[in-house]
Design an enzyme around this catalytic site. Structure first.
Site, PDB file in Angstrom:
ATOM      1  CB  CYS A  45     -18.379  -0.149   9.017  1.00  0.00           C
ATOM      2  SG  CYS A  45     -17.378  -0.958  10.287  1.00  0.00           S
ATOM      3  CB  CYS A  54      -0.787  -0.172   8.098  1.00  0.00           C
ATOM      4  SG  CYS A  54      -1.455  -1.454   7.015  1.00  0.00           S
ATOM      5  CB  CYS A  76      -0.908  -0.013   1.218  1.00  0.00           C
ATOM      6  SG  CYS A  76      -2.020   1.425   1.293  1.00  0.00           S
ATOM      7  NE  ARG A 106     -19.412  -3.937  12.828  1.00  0.00           N
ATOM      8  CZ  ARG A 106     -20.372  -4.842  12.653  1.00  0.00           C
ATOM      9  NH1 ARG A 106     -20.254  -6.038  13.185  1.00  0.00           N
ATOM     10  NH2 ARG A 106     -21.443  -4.558  11.936  1.00  0.00           N
ATOM     11  CB  CYS A 158     -15.792  -7.719   5.519  1.00  0.00           C
ATOM     12  SG  CYS A 158     -14.795  -6.259   5.216  1.00  0.00           S
ATOM     13  CB  CYS A 217      -1.406   3.870   7.906  1.00  0.00           C
ATOM     14  SG  CYS A 217      -2.586   4.458   6.652  1.00  0.00           S
ATOM     15  CB  CYS A 249     -18.780  -5.339   4.490  1.00  0.00           C
ATOM     16  SG  CYS A 249     -18.018  -3.864   5.183  1.00  0.00           S
TER      17      CYS A 249
END
Length: 332
Positions: free
Chosen positions: A184, A55, A48, A256, A92, A52, A124
């Site tokens: 979400c 991550c 990616c 969650r 998901c 972040c 999702c």
């Protein structure tokens, strides 16, 4: 609740009062035994371009996570069928993208959504930032929900990510909501933020119209090679307080209990349920991070006096508790 002052007033209640109030709200809108057990599939892993700091899939850091290309529709169908056989009703898919590009790969994701919906499951995805037209195409394909976490407060955000802005995230949520897809969105605890940063994040979510369908609360999973590799564990009571506050602020949403459960005691997890959490992941892996085993979760439900889903204890496809696959992850 909309402002920081209002969130602080609730969050800092004496803990017994906070827990009691959260439980009252929870029981008003849901059966407290209705705890969704969730699963998550990484359909495209690693590489990616975002930075972040939490991550392990970021291309900016040297981590043990290997890059894997976008899965085929057939592979996803098989994994979705396996999840459904374990009782899942929502599936998901997460892809490590900054934002998907229009073209063959995005078209393939649309086909994945259709496959999941054809299995009579909710679908999702979490794909990064979306344009308005992409959100509309996902809605047309039948997408149920889209996960895109705010992660933290606007004020602390630049300490975590520099390759996209807070408003970029909010724009995606607006596109998703306008397309009629459920939102979400939540955050990650343990990145060096303050308690007020966490409450400001909730206050930001409270401004959304409509409010989020679900609010994932993730505890940082420090990844080898990431800037947050040495982060300290989240304080247990702070976690419980935030979940209770989220339950009160978003009475109809799923709150969650997401990443980090493998580091939590059984007693802490039960406290989180008492505070209003009503969703967990099942399976031994969350994208690239570990998660409690099926047996451990079965023991957890037994300890709470709940029926244990047969899919966990015997491998059958019938369950005694609602089982849902959710899109809540710290990598979106």
């Amino acid at each position: 609740m909309k402002t920081l002052d209002e969130f602080q007033a609730v969050y800092h209640l004496p803990l017994p009062d906070l827990m009691f109030r959260a439980a009252e709200v929870h029981r008003q809108y849901r059966d407290y035994r209705d705890i969704q057990r969730c699963a998550l599939l990484s359909i495209k892993t690693g590489g990616c371009p975002e930075d972040c700091g939490y991550c392990s899939q970021s291309a900016h850091y040297e981590t043990p996570v290997a890059r894997e290309p976008l899965m085929s529709v057939g592979e996803v169908r098989q994994r979705a069928e396996e999840a459904k056989a374990r009782g899942a009703t929502r599936f998901c898919m997460g892809a490590a993208w900054r934002s998907p590009k229009d073209g063959p790969e995005f078209d393939r994701v649309l086909d994945m959504v259709r496959v999941v919906r054809d299995l009579d499951m909710e679908a999702c995805v979490t794909l990064g930032m979306l344009s308005a037209s992409q959100a509309e195409r996902l809605a047309e394909a039948g997408l149920t929900a889209y996960n895109h976490n705010l992660d933290t407060s606007r004020e602390y955000y630049s300490q975590v990510i520099t390759t996209r802005t807070y408003d970029d995230r909010l724009d995606t949520l607006k596109h998703v909501s306008k397309a009629g897809i459920q939102v979400c969105s939540g955050g990650i605890l343990g990145m060096g933020e303050t308690e007020n940063d966490r409450l400001l994040m909730l206050a930001e979510l409270a401004q959304l119209d409509p409010p989020p369908e679900s609010v994932p609360v993730n505890c940082l999973m420090p990844g080898t090679g990431t800037p947050m590799e040495g982060a300290k564990p989240v304080d247990s009571i702070e976690l419980v307080r935030l979940i209770a506050t989220a339950r009160i602020a978003f009475p109809k949403a799923r709150v969650r209990l997401s990443a980090g459960r493998d580091r939590m005691s059984r007693e802490l997890q039960i406290l989180c349920f008492l505070a209003g959490a009503d969703s967990i992941f099942f399976g031994e892996k969350l994208l690239t991070a570990p998660n409690p085993t099926h047996d451990a979760d079965a023991d957890l439900f037994r300890a709470m006096g709940f029926d244990v889903p047969a899919a966990v204890s015997t491998g059958s496809c019938r369950t005694a508790l609602p089982v849902t696959v959710s899109s809540c992850s710290p990598c979106s």
